[in-house]
Write an enzyme that holds these catalytic residues in place. Sequence first.
Site, PDB file in Angstrom:
ATOM      1  CG  HIS A 122      -2.061  -0.951   1.124  1.00 41.37           C
ATOM      2  ND1 HIS A 122      -3.324  -0.578   0.760  1.00 41.37           N
ATOM      3  CD2 HIS A 122      -2.107  -2.292   1.303  1.00 41.37           C
ATOM      4  CE1 HIS A 122      -4.113  -1.638   0.733  1.00 41.37           C
ATOM      5  NE2 HIS A 122      -3.395  -2.696   1.062  1.00 41.37           N
TER       6      HIS A 122
ATOM      7  CG  ASP B 199       0.102   9.483   0.788  1.00 39.95           C
ATOM      8  OD1 ASP B 199       0.087   8.288   1.137  1.00 39.95           O
ATOM      9  OD2 ASP B 199      -0.702  10.328   1.215  1.00 39.95           O
TER      10      ASP B 199
HETATM   11  P1  ADQ Z   1      -2.989   6.149   4.877  1.00 45.25           P
HETATM   12  O1  ADQ Z   1      -1.572   6.598   5.044  1.00 45.25           O
HETATM   13  O2  ADQ Z   1      -3.755   5.919   6.111  1.00 45.25           O
HETATM   14  O3  ADQ Z   1      -3.094   4.832   3.954  1.00 45.25           O
HETATM   15  P2  ADQ Z   1      -4.929   7.613   3.081  1.00 45.25           P
HETATM   16  O4  ADQ Z   1      -4.900   6.912   1.789  1.00 45.25           O
HETATM   17  O5  ADQ Z   1      -5.050   9.092   2.971  1.00 45.25           O
HETATM   18  O6  ADQ Z   1      -3.658   7.336   3.976  1.00 45.25           O
HETATM   19  O7  ADQ Z   1      -6.171   7.077   3.898  1.00 45.25           O
HETATM   20  C1  ADQ Z   1      -6.564   7.666   5.110  1.00 45.25           C
HETATM   21  C2  ADQ Z   1      -7.985   7.215   5.455  1.00 45.25           C
HETATM   22  O8  ADQ Z   1      -8.265   7.614   6.784  1.00 45.25           O
HETATM   23  C3  ADQ Z   1      -9.024   7.843   4.549  1.00 45.25           C
HETATM   24  O9  ADQ Z   1     -10.008   6.895   4.233  1.00 45.25           O
HETATM   25  C4  ADQ Z   1      -9.620   8.967   5.418  1.00 45.25           C
HETATM   26  O10 ADQ Z   1     -10.978   9.214   5.215  1.00 45.25           O
HETATM   27  C5  ADQ Z   1      -9.416   8.435   6.806  1.00 45.25           C
HETATM   28  N1  ADQ Z   1      -9.188   9.566   7.730  1.00 45.25           N
HETATM   29  C6  ADQ Z   1      -8.179  10.442   7.709  1.00 45.25           C
HETATM   30  N2  ADQ Z   1      -8.316  11.343   8.698  1.00 45.25           N
HETATM   31  C7  ADQ Z   1      -9.436  11.010   9.353  1.00 45.25           C
HETATM   32  C8  ADQ Z   1     -10.108  11.540  10.504  1.00 45.25           C
HETATM   33  N3  ADQ Z   1      -9.659  12.582  11.198  1.00 45.25           N
HETATM   34  N4  ADQ Z   1     -11.214  10.914  10.891  1.00 45.25           N
HETATM   35  C9  ADQ Z   1     -11.683   9.845  10.228  1.00 45.25           C
HETATM   36  N5  ADQ Z   1     -11.105   9.322   9.163  1.00 45.25           N
HETATM   37  C10 ADQ Z   1      -9.984   9.882   8.732  1.00 45.25           C
HETATM   38  C11 ADQ Z   1      -2.156   3.920   3.349  1.00 45.25           C
HETATM   39  C12 ADQ Z   1      -1.113   4.566   2.426  1.00 45.25           C
HETATM   40  C13 ADQ Z   1      -1.813   5.432   1.392  1.00 45.25           C
HETATM   41  C14 ADQ Z   1      -2.813   4.579   0.608  1.00 45.25           C
HETATM   42  C15 ADQ Z   1      -3.725   3.799   1.543  1.00 45.25           C
HETATM   43  C16 ADQ Z   1      -4.581   2.790   0.788  1.00 45.25           C
HETATM   44  O11 ADQ Z   1      -0.176   5.342   3.175  1.00 45.25           O
HETATM   45  O12 ADQ Z   1      -0.874   6.018   0.512  1.00 45.25           O
HETATM   46  O13 ADQ Z   1      -3.611   5.434  -0.184  1.00 45.25           O
HETATM   47  O14 ADQ Z   1      -2.984   3.085   2.512  1.00 45.25           O
HETATM   48  O15 ADQ Z   1      -3.800   1.888   0.094  1.00 45.25           O
END
Ligand code: ADQ
Length: 502
Positions: free
Chosen positions: A162, A371
């Site tokens: 991921h 990212d």
């Molecule tokens: P993450 O590093 O966790 O994922 P991201 O893809 O942005 O990053 O996903 C974050 C998730 O958490 C989103 O679904 C978002 O809605 C949720 N979220 C963030 N802040 C929040 C809050 N305050 N309250 C509730 N929900 C919140 C890892 C990798 C990424 C990759 C994903 C999926 O680092 O690059 O996109 O996996 O493979």
Amino acid sequence: MILVSNRASYVLKETFQGLKGERTVGGLVSALEPLMAECGGVWVAWGGRSGEKTKGVRIGVPIGKPRYTLREVVLSPEEIEGYYHAFANRVLWPLCHYFLERCTFRQEDWEIYKAVNEKFATFVLEEALPGDLIWVHDYHLSLVPQLIRHQLPGAQIGFFWHIPFPDVEVFRVLPQARQVLEGLLGSNFIGFHVPSYCLNFLDAVESILGASVDREKGVVDWKGRRVFIKDLPVGVDYQAFSEIARRPDVQKSAQKLRALLGTEFVLLGVDRLDYTKGIKERLQGFELFLESNPQYQGRLTYVQIAVPTRSGIPEYQDLRHQVEEMVGRINGRFGKPGWTPVVYCYRALERSELVAYYLAADLLLVTPLRDGLNLVAKEYVASRLEDDGVLVLSAFAGVAEELTEALIVNPFDLQEVSNCIKTGLEMPRDEKARRMASLRSAVTSRDITWWLDTFIATWISLASEKGLRVLSPGRREAGRPVTGDAFWGFIEEKVKRKGELP
Ligand code: ADQ
């Protein structure tokens, strides 16, 4: 389906009323929970508990309304430290995000990482029946595929990575680069978000292991086995986000938020509080914007929602303090009675609350320093049904390879970040609409269902080519493409056989 990941979809907590499950927040869980809720199966994962009082449970989740089975892995405090805090998050995470100076290489942490990967593999082997699909996720569990393969040579193992897969010149810095690559090559099929990560991985197995690779077909030949590699960017649940965005109560909350903030424009950032997400640099870019555009002072608010993450690691605690200090400094420098330039919120939100923020924001700033993909960017687009709103996106997020109509920015270049904020705020309405419509079409055509179906269908079709009977002969003879439907039927039958459907 046996899903294997570090974090479970629920953190388990012992209460007076019995075991309770609290839903976890993060990209991986957002992507995979819908699959398990829909088709059932077993999810092998760490439920967040450490091992003094419990050996781990096998429980239907959500507790009380079970849709699938959680096989809980329990870790000791030493394992949490060595495997999770140290090797996964102080070696692999910074290395793959190009933060070499943040890596701490210690042999003892590697030993614990190996032992925990063995523990996960043992649990999978206890659950596996012939013909199961075993789908392992992410950098915490890179050795699991080979460990399973060793015991079950005919197993069908898929893997999804991921986070970014870095350039080979960076990856070869890892003292255990060879072992990690060999571990991953225990899989039959490995997915990455974007083509550049696939190419980096192929470069690494060729130059570090001496494996033979076909870059065009995405194939690695290694020790008499063939492993397939493919780029498949994770999608979001477009339908769910757009349905929430249509709800009158959510629209009302968004209006209320705007009214409370009281400014003409609202900027938004939503991230796990991680140094890779570039929150500090974004705040600096915003500060520069206020400094160089005094005409906007008092007219806009930047809302930063930060979800707590890895708070057991000192660097993350430091980051929290630094961010809070910066917010205080900017507010102290520019704020005046009736106007707070930065509103900062350190907590996890319900999905409907999150969508209300997406709806309230004129501009979303997604500016990670690096990212793997970034789901927040896609969620924002999925929520903007009126074809308005502007997305500012880092060139170093995998999602920038898909969402090319966003305003793409170098997050290290504060002047550019500041300029982009201005461009976004002043963008003509028709340009906003044109860009957002094109972003929407990218997000809808590759949503979460597309991702799951494509990953599984590709995997099954590769397995079928090798003679594995995972599809009914009728379908194969008719020459029909392998679709997600075939998978659902197949899984349902298996799950029923194991008696795991409620
Ligand atoms: P993450 O590093 O966790 O994922 P991201 O893809 O942005 O990053 O996903 C974050 C998730 O958490 C989103 O679904 C978002 O809605 C949720 N979220 C963030 N802040 C929040 C809050 N305050 N309250 C509730 N929900 C919140 C890892 C990798 C990424 C990759 C994903 C999926 O680092 O690059 O996109 O996996 O493979």
